[in-house]
Design an enzyme around this catalytic site. Structure first.
Site, PDB file in Angstrom:
ATOM      1  CE1 TYR A  68      -5.140  15.320   2.074  1.00 32.84           C
ATOM      2  CE2 TYR A  68      -4.524  15.658   4.366  1.00 32.84           C
ATOM      3  CZ  TYR A  68      -5.208  16.069   3.237  1.00 32.84           C
ATOM      4  OH  TYR A  68      -5.952  17.203   3.278  1.00 32.84           O
ATOM      5  CD  GLU A  69      -3.528   6.910  -2.291  1.00 30.21           C
ATOM      6  OE1 GLU A  69      -3.038   6.127  -3.122  1.00 30.21           O
ATOM      7  OE2 GLU A  69      -4.528   7.619  -2.535  1.00 30.21           O
ATOM      8  CB  SER A  70       1.197  11.341   0.583  1.00 26.94           C
ATOM      9  OG  SER A  70       0.562  12.250   1.467  1.00 26.94           O
ATOM     10  N   GLY A  71       0.861   9.248   3.350  1.00 23.43           N
ATOM     11  CA  GLY A  71       1.480   8.852   4.610  1.00 23.43           C
ATOM     12  C   GLY A  71       1.360   9.877   5.712  1.00 23.43           C
ATOM     13  N   GLY A 148      -5.713   4.439  -3.522  1.00 23.65           N
ATOM     14  CA  GLY A 148      -5.928   3.635  -2.317  1.00 23.65           C
ATOM     15  C   GLY A 148      -7.385   3.395  -2.005  1.00 23.65           C
TER      16      GLY A 148
END
Length: 272
Positions: A68-71, A148
């Site tokens: 996920y883009e949040s890490g 992203g």
């Protein structure tokens, strides 16, 4: 234009009483899941891509790793996440990275097999618009933007796109705004562009599946039940080519529908 027959929410033939009824979003999730089979790492957006990966984890690809883009890497959420920052994503995750590490080492390092995105518009070579519909200064609709997606497009080995509606305003000859350019086109314009991926190879829409040919142009590969190739061509804003051996997309199975409805998305967060 619709892929459905006269039966409400049912793409199965009206005279096939044994076939389970399903909605467009259930079809898109099931078909997307099948194309993910054999994939190891997926950088997926929220929505139908998340739904498809969740179905893959519970059926054909239990070892698939969702990023996920949040890490969050290797997500195994106990429930379907509603945003990229949903707290459930941390539960059982294999790693949680800072965004600079995620983008700088995982994504740009070439570790993502499939980037799985959605968009408002797509062109014949797989460039995406998720910024505005209409003129930039005075748009008809202003959208969330890239997030992203531009980096996912440039650095994933390949990209899948899921589109809820296949029509000439979504599948366009020319984008109103290019948010995420196809790596192939970007490299042609500037060989120094650091775009290492193949770009969009597969598009799953409510009418059928498009696959990229050897030039990167998206062509019709399968049509969904009740849809003709002519309908898809008419709904596409560029002269759509049809690949040899055009076939009909297999319908969702009873097992896929049961998983989607009763285990993955019983609250119908993404199912419609």
């Amino acid at each position: 234009m619709t892929p459905f027959t006269a039966l409400p929410n049912n793409t199965a033939a009206a005279d096939d009483a044994a076939a389970p009824a399903y909605t467009s979003s259930e079809l898109l999730a099931a078909v997307s899941c099948r194309y993910l089979q054999g994939t190891r790492r997926v950088f997926a957006g929220i929505g139908l891509p998340t739904l498809a990966v969740a179905l893959a984890q519970k059926s054909t690809s239990p070892d698939i790793e969702q990023v996920y883009e949040s890490g969050v890497c290797g997500a195994h959420p106990p429930r379907l996440p509603e945003t990229i920052a949903d707290a459930s994503l941390a539960t059982g995750a294999e790693a949680i990275l800072t965004m600079p590490v995620l983008f700088g080492y995982v994504l740009q390092g070439g570790w993502i097999d499939v980037g799985f995105l959605g968009a408002a518009q797509i062109d014949r070579f797989g460039s995406l618009n998720s910024s505005v519909i209409g003129d930039w200064e005075s748009p008809d609709v202003r959208l969330p933007g890239s997030g992203g997606a531009a980096e996912v497009m440039a650095n994933s080995a390949e990209v899948f796109v899921v589109m809820r509606r296949h029509n000439p305003t979504s599948f366009v000859r020319e984008l109103d705004f290019c948010t995420s350019p196809s790596p192939r086109i970007a490299r042609e314009k500037d060989p120094l562009v650091p775009a290492q991926g193949r770009g969009v190879t597969t598009v799953i829409s409510d009418l059928g599946v498009l696959k990229a040919d050897e030039t990167g142009e998206l062509c019709l590969a399968t049509v969904h039940e009740g849809v003709s190739a002519g309908q898809v061509i008419e709904a596409t804003g560029w002269p759509l080519k049809v690949l040899p051996g055009l076939s009909v997309t297999p319908a969702p199975t009873a097992q896929e529908l049961d998983l989607l409805r009763n285990e993955i998305d019983p609250g119908r967060v993404y199912l419609r």
